[in-house]
Design an enzyme around this catalytic site. Sequence first.
Site, mmCIF file in Angstrom:
data_model
loop_
_atom_site.group_PDB
_atom_site.id
_atom_site.type_symbol
_atom_site.label_atom_id
_atom_site.label_comp_id
_atom_site.label_asym_id
_atom_site.label_seq_id
_atom_site.Cartn_x
_atom_site.Cartn_y
_atom_site.Cartn_z
ATOM 1 N N LEU A 124 0.836 -1.212 0.000
ATOM 2 C CA LEU A 124 0.000 0.000 0.000
ATOM 3 C C LEU A 124 0.870 1.262 0.000
ATOM 4 O O LEU A 124 0.439 2.338 0.392
ATOM 5 C CB LEU A 124 -0.941 -0.013 1.218
ATOM 6 C CG LEU A 124 -1.935 -1.179 1.230
ATOM 7 C CD1 LEU A 124 -2.762 -1.175 2.513
ATOM 8 C CD2 LEU A 124 -2.853 -1.134 0.013
ATOM 9 N N ASP A 171 2.973 5.667 -7.353
ATOM 10 C CA ASP A 171 2.723 5.758 -5.910
ATOM 11 C C ASP A 171 3.039 7.150 -5.373
ATOM 12 O O ASP A 171 2.265 7.735 -4.606
ATOM 13 C CB ASP A 171 3.561 4.707 -5.167
ATOM 14 C CG ASP A 171 3.302 3.299 -5.677
ATOM 15 O OD1 ASP A 171 2.357 3.118 -6.474
ATOM 16 O OD2 ASP A 171 4.045 2.380 -5.288
ATOM 17 N N TYR A 220 10.444 -7.603 -9.345
ATOM 18 C CA TYR A 220 9.901 -6.369 -9.925
ATOM 19 C C TYR A 220 10.859 -5.830 -10.993
ATOM 20 O O TYR A 220 10.456 -5.518 -12.118
ATOM 21 C CB TYR A 220 9.697 -5.339 -8.805
ATOM 22 C CG TYR A 220 9.059 -4.051 -9.269
ATOM 23 C CD1 TYR A 220 7.684 -3.868 -9.219
ATOM 24 C CD2 TYR A 220 9.835 -3.002 -9.765
ATOM 25 C CE1 TYR A 220 7.102 -2.683 -9.644
ATOM 26 C CE2 TYR A 220 9.263 -1.821 -10.179
ATOM 27 C CZ TYR A 220 7.896 -1.661 -10.114
ATOM 28 O OH TYR A 220 7.326 -0.487 -10.541
HETATM 29 C C1 GAF Z 1 4.734 -0.767 -7.172
HETATM 30 C C2 GAF Z 1 5.536 0.349 -7.820
HETATM 31 F F1 GAF Z 1 6.080 1.137 -6.858
HETATM 32 C C3 GAF Z 1 4.666 1.176 -8.754
HETATM 33 O O1 GAF Z 1 5.450 2.128 -9.435
HETATM 34 C C4 GAF Z 1 3.919 0.289 -9.749
HETATM 35 O O2 GAF Z 1 4.764 -0.163 -10.768
HETATM 36 C C5 GAF Z 1 3.235 -0.883 -9.028
HETATM 37 O O3 GAF Z 1 4.144 -1.576 -8.183
HETATM 38 C C6 GAF Z 1 2.636 -1.864 -9.993
HETATM 39 O O4 GAF Z 1 1.612 -1.270 -10.688
HETATM 40 O O5 GAF Z 1 3.786 -0.236 -6.313
#
Ligand code: GAF
Length: 392
Positions: A124, A171, A220
């Site tokens: 979150l 975010d 990621y």
């Molecule tokens: C994480 C990243 F911080 C965001 O920038 C985004 O890529 C997300 O993953 C996936 O939508 O929260």
Amino acid sequence: MKTAPQLLESFRERFGTPSNIYRAPGRVNLIGEHTDYNDGFVLPAAIGFCCWVAGARRSDRKLAIHSENFSETVEAGLDLLAPLRKRHWANYPLGVAWALEESGRRLSGTNLFIAGEVPLGAGLSSSAAIEVAVGMALLNQGGHEVNRSELAKLCQRAENEFVGARVGIMDQFVSCHGRAGHALLLDCRSLEFELVKLPAEVQLVICNTMVKHEIGSGEYNTRRAECEEGVRKLQIVLPGIRALRDVTLAQLEEHRGVLEPKVFSRCCHVITENERVMKAVEAFRSENLEALGPLMQDSHRSLRDDYEVSCKELDLMTEIAVAQRGVIGARMTGGGFGGCTINLVADVAVEEFKRQVSAQYFEKTGQRPEIYVSAASEGAQQVDTGTVRPAI
Ligand code: GAF
């Protein structure tokens, strides 16, 4: 959680002076996952959980940063900012100071007391909340203007280059620009955004699988690299493209042969997800809420099968949710590999939804989920405590 007066008091006990208070929210993403770093579209909302920061200027060029959550104080000189060991909480605030200084803004030494209420590791955006709240505090204490889009970009830079997570802009941007009662449609290429009013009779219900989402796990960054590989290969046959945002599904199908099957699937997710964002916005605008359920379900499926960032607990939580009365749509939210689902639930059905989901998830996993009901909230602000300078 502390109230603003308690935070002022805690700051005074630790640092011996009055302070100003700033806060920045976490976020939940309604749809548009892993599209931000592909120059695409996202539809997040700021949530009611914030990171709170009390700050006061000091006469030297030092930062003293106390985290209430970690019961630890870190000190650093503004002229020699370097990351601490990997995954240290202080890398976020230190990284923001570094990015602000790198942008040419000379900061003053500052004492900071940080108290976060965004659940950690739940996907979150507790990290964006700490970055933005600290950024606002440092700018304000250093006598600089706060340009929200600029602040979001500098916080992203801090996370990319200082912390080492190659996150997109979503975010930090929604933590800066969120608006009560609204989601935010963001074009991650131009950074133009529009507020999308959320229906008053629908609640954002966030179900925490209690599986820690670990963005630092490397997966990621791997997804980002796969998308970049997709763009590089597609550029050979489509020289005009800059990012997956520029590719249509028909073009992707036509040039399937130039991509590894896994990279094709990643690209397929991003391209279809961008389309789903625009359709979801249209559904909110035309108050056609029934259209949202299938879009959210397709988004979840695509994240699970094509992008492979879900996990069995997120799948289960979503499956349980969609079977409940009053549910408009449900899907995983955020980076994935654990963390939370977002559920749009008619407000009359929320209490029963919480009871049922909690009981059924517990029965199948032995874990009690945390379930948060949050209104879409305001972005970062200086809190007017009555005794301090007016809010920004
Ligand atoms: C994480 C990243 F911080 C965001 O920038 C985004 O890529 C997300 O993953 C996936 O939508 O929260």
